[in-house]
Design an enzyme around this catalytic site. Structure first.
Site, mmCIF file in Angstrom:
data_model
loop_
_atom_site.group_PDB
_atom_site.id
_atom_site.type_symbol
_atom_site.label_atom_id
_atom_site.label_comp_id
_atom_site.label_asym_id
_atom_site.label_seq_id
_atom_site.Cartn_x
_atom_site.Cartn_y
_atom_site.Cartn_z
ATOM 1 C CE LYS A 177 -1.986 -1.071 3.927
ATOM 2 N NZ LYS A 177 -1.299 -2.337 4.223
ATOM 3 N NE ARG A 205 1.790 -4.558 11.004
ATOM 4 C CZ ARG A 205 2.959 -4.617 10.356
ATOM 5 N NH1 ARG A 205 3.996 -5.237 10.896
ATOM 6 N NH2 ARG A 205 3.096 -4.042 9.195
ATOM 7 N NE ARG A 237 -4.780 -0.787 9.612
ATOM 8 C CZ ARG A 237 -3.584 -0.374 9.271
ATOM 9 N NH1 ARG A 237 -3.423 0.677 8.527
ATOM 10 N NH2 ARG A 237 -2.529 -1.025 9.657
ATOM 11 N NE ARG A 281 7.872 -2.390 6.392
ATOM 12 C CZ ARG A 281 6.552 -2.245 6.450
ATOM 13 N NH1 ARG A 281 5.909 -1.626 5.494
ATOM 14 N NH2 ARG A 281 5.882 -2.739 7.474
ATOM 15 N NE ARG A 288 6.222 -0.257 10.040
ATOM 16 C CZ ARG A 288 5.130 -0.193 9.265
ATOM 17 N NH1 ARG A 288 5.168 0.475 8.139
ATOM 18 N NH2 ARG A 288 4.020 -0.810 9.618
HETATM 19 P P1 AP5 Z 1 4.885 -1.550 1.903
HETATM 20 O O1 AP5 Z 1 4.564 -0.777 0.673
HETATM 21 O O2 AP5 Z 1 5.544 -0.824 3.022
HETATM 22 O O3 AP5 Z 1 3.569 -2.325 2.387
HETATM 23 P P2 AP5 Z 1 2.299 -1.825 3.188
HETATM 24 O O4 AP5 Z 1 1.114 -2.538 2.647
HETATM 25 O O5 AP5 Z 1 2.246 -0.330 3.209
HETATM 26 O O6 AP5 Z 1 2.651 -2.429 4.598
HETATM 27 P P3 AP5 Z 1 2.585 -1.810 6.075
HETATM 28 O O7 AP5 Z 1 3.246 -2.798 6.954
HETATM 29 O O8 AP5 Z 1 3.095 -0.408 6.114
HETATM 30 O O9 AP5 Z 1 1.049 -1.821 6.296
HETATM 31 P P4 AP5 Z 1 0.321 -1.727 7.633
HETATM 32 O O10 AP5 Z 1 -1.071 -1.458 7.197
HETATM 33 O O11 AP5 Z 1 0.497 -2.868 8.538
HETATM 34 O O12 AP5 Z 1 1.091 -0.521 8.379
HETATM 35 P P5 AP5 Z 1 0.725 0.991 8.668
HETATM 36 O O13 AP5 Z 1 1.955 1.752 8.596
HETATM 37 O O14 AP5 Z 1 -0.473 1.427 7.897
HETATM 38 O O15 AP5 Z 1 5.778 -2.794 1.469
HETATM 39 C C1 AP5 Z 1 6.267 -3.727 2.433
HETATM 40 C C2 AP5 Z 1 7.618 -4.260 1.995
HETATM 41 O O16 AP5 Z 1 7.464 -5.014 0.798
HETATM 42 C C3 AP5 Z 1 8.641 -3.167 1.644
HETATM 43 O O17 AP5 Z 1 9.926 -3.631 2.013
HETATM 44 C C4 AP5 Z 1 8.535 -3.016 0.114
HETATM 45 O O18 AP5 Z 1 9.766 -2.584 -0.469
HETATM 46 C C5 AP5 Z 1 8.181 -4.435 -0.297
HETATM 47 N N1 AP5 Z 1 7.295 -4.502 -1.464
HETATM 48 C C6 AP5 Z 1 6.229 -3.695 -1.749
HETATM 49 N N2 AP5 Z 1 5.629 -4.109 -2.874
HETATM 50 C C7 AP5 Z 1 6.299 -5.206 -3.300
HETATM 51 C C8 AP5 Z 1 6.144 -6.081 -4.428
HETATM 52 N N3 AP5 Z 1 5.161 -5.912 -5.326
HETATM 53 N N4 AP5 Z 1 7.004 -7.109 -4.559
HETATM 54 C C9 AP5 Z 1 8.023 -7.308 -3.653
HETATM 55 N N5 AP5 Z 1 8.236 -6.500 -2.578
HETATM 56 C C10 AP5 Z 1 7.368 -5.464 -2.396
HETATM 57 O O19 AP5 Z 1 0.248 0.883 10.177
HETATM 58 C C11 AP5 Z 1 1.148 0.536 11.206
HETATM 59 C C12 AP5 Z 1 0.421 0.554 12.535
HETATM 60 O O20 AP5 Z 1 -0.094 1.885 12.797
HETATM 61 C C13 AP5 Z 1 -0.813 -0.346 12.647
HETATM 62 O O21 AP5 Z 1 -0.472 -1.674 12.978
HETATM 63 C C14 AP5 Z 1 -1.576 0.359 13.780
HETATM 64 O O22 AP5 Z 1 -0.999 0.117 15.027
HETATM 65 C C15 AP5 Z 1 -1.373 1.833 13.441
HETATM 66 N N6 AP5 Z 1 -2.377 2.330 12.502
HETATM 67 C C16 AP5 Z 1 -2.143 2.848 11.263
HETATM 68 N N7 AP5 Z 1 -3.292 3.216 10.683
HETATM 69 C C17 AP5 Z 1 -4.277 2.922 11.570
HETATM 70 C C18 AP5 Z 1 -5.688 3.059 11.543
HETATM 71 N N8 AP5 Z 1 -6.322 3.564 10.473
HETATM 72 N N9 AP5 Z 1 -6.397 2.655 12.639
HETATM 73 C C19 AP5 Z 1 -5.784 2.169 13.731
HETATM 74 N N10 AP5 Z 1 -4.433 1.996 13.823
HETATM 75 C C20 AP5 Z 1 -3.696 2.369 12.751
#
Ligand code: AP5
Length: 223
Positions: free
Chosen positions: A13, A172, A89, A128, A161
């Site tokens: 994402k 998660r 979410r 990552r 992270r």
């Molecule tokens: P990346 O693009 O970083 O993936 P992502 O889907 O963004 O993964 P996240 O772990 O950031 O998602 P998340 O929803 O758990 O975390 P968030 O920060 O929103 O890619 C991942 C890896 O794969 C990278 O190394 C990349 O290079 C690689 N990659 C990407 N595409 C690829 C491909 N096609 N092929 C191969 N490799 C690839 O949230 C974190 C925390 O914040 C949550 O757990 C929660 O505690 C809190 N939080 C955030 N938003 C909310 C909300 N709305 N409500 C409540 N809590 C929240």
């Protein structure tokens, strides 16, 4: 255009939202990035949410709404389109987002679910690494830095992270299936949900998303 990207942790994402925002001149709102910025700045909100996030637990809805609303209203004054990544979410947050957009005279245009099986995600997420200075994201398997452990752009030491450990990733993933997936059904009924396979190279996923966005824009012009 207001686009929301859905997908389990590690589905890409953040990577895709960053690329599309640049390519299409859209604002990018990531609630995860906003929460991590609060932690980095050492604010009361950052201190309150750090332990929850490191355990892989969701942050309470009212906190997320506050930061998402502030950022959305600010950015929509300057840009005429936006991509959300990691928000909403759960079903209650979807209602919050509809309200926030209404305040700005906007509404959701398109939602895309990045589809990938859980099995591949632990392998991806434990590899990552990100730059704490400029925010660039790498992957030791698919997109490694040129020099091991250092950011290509600014040379800063890369970090892992706190929630990219197996236990937190599993939590998660569980939350994604239990809390986030029901939103997809609601968006499907609103006829705005599309799906894209995310277990392909990054440029292929970007090309598919770009195509969906172009199709939406053409339909919008004709309507
Ligand atoms: P990346 O693009 O970083 O993936 P992502 O889907 O963004 O993964 P996240 O772990 O950031 O998602 P998340 O929803 O758990 O975390 P968030 O920060 O929103 O890619 C991942 C890896 O794969 C990278 O190394 C990349 O290079 C690689 N990659 C990407 N595409 C690829 C491909 N096609 N092929 C191969 N490799 C690839 O949230 C974190 C925390 O914040 C949550 O757990 C929660 O505690 C809190 N939080 C955030 N938003 C909310 C909300 N709305 N409500 C409540 N809590 C929240």
């Amino acid at each position: 255009m207001i686009l929301v990207l859905f997908g389990p942790p590690g589905s890409g994402k953040g990577t895709q939202a960053g690329l599309l925002a640049k390519q299409l001149h859209l604002a990018h709102v990531s609630t995860g990035d906003l929460l991590r910025a609060e932690q980095k700045a050492g604010t009361a909100l950052g201190r309150k949410t750090k332990a929850l996030m490191n355990r892989g637990q969701l942050v309470p809805d009212e906190i997320v709404r506050r930061i998402a609303e502030k950022q959305t209203l600010k950015l929509l004054e300057r840009k005429n389109g936006m991509i959300f990544d990691g928000y909403p979410r759960n079903v209650s947050q979807l209602g919050d987002l509809d309200d926030i957009l209404k305040k700005a005279g906007a509404e959701l245009s398109l939602a895309v679910s990045l589809e990938i099986g859980d099995g591949k995600l632990i392998h991806r997420l434990t590899a990552r690494r990100s730059c704490p200075k400029c925010g660039r994201v790498y992957n030791l398997h698919s997109h490694p830095p040129a020099k091991s452990g250092a950011c290509d752009a600014c040379g800063e030491k890369l970090i892992q992270r706190g929630d990219d450990r197996v236990g937190a990733i599993e939590r998660r993933l569980e939350d994604y299936h239990r809390q986030t997936k029901p939103i997809l059904e609601s968006l499907r009924r609103r006829k705005m949900l599309k799906k894209v396979k995310a277990d392909q190279p990054i440029p292929s996923v970007t090309a598919k998303l770009t195509k969906l966005i172009e199709a939406w824009r053409n339909d919008f012009r004709l309507a």
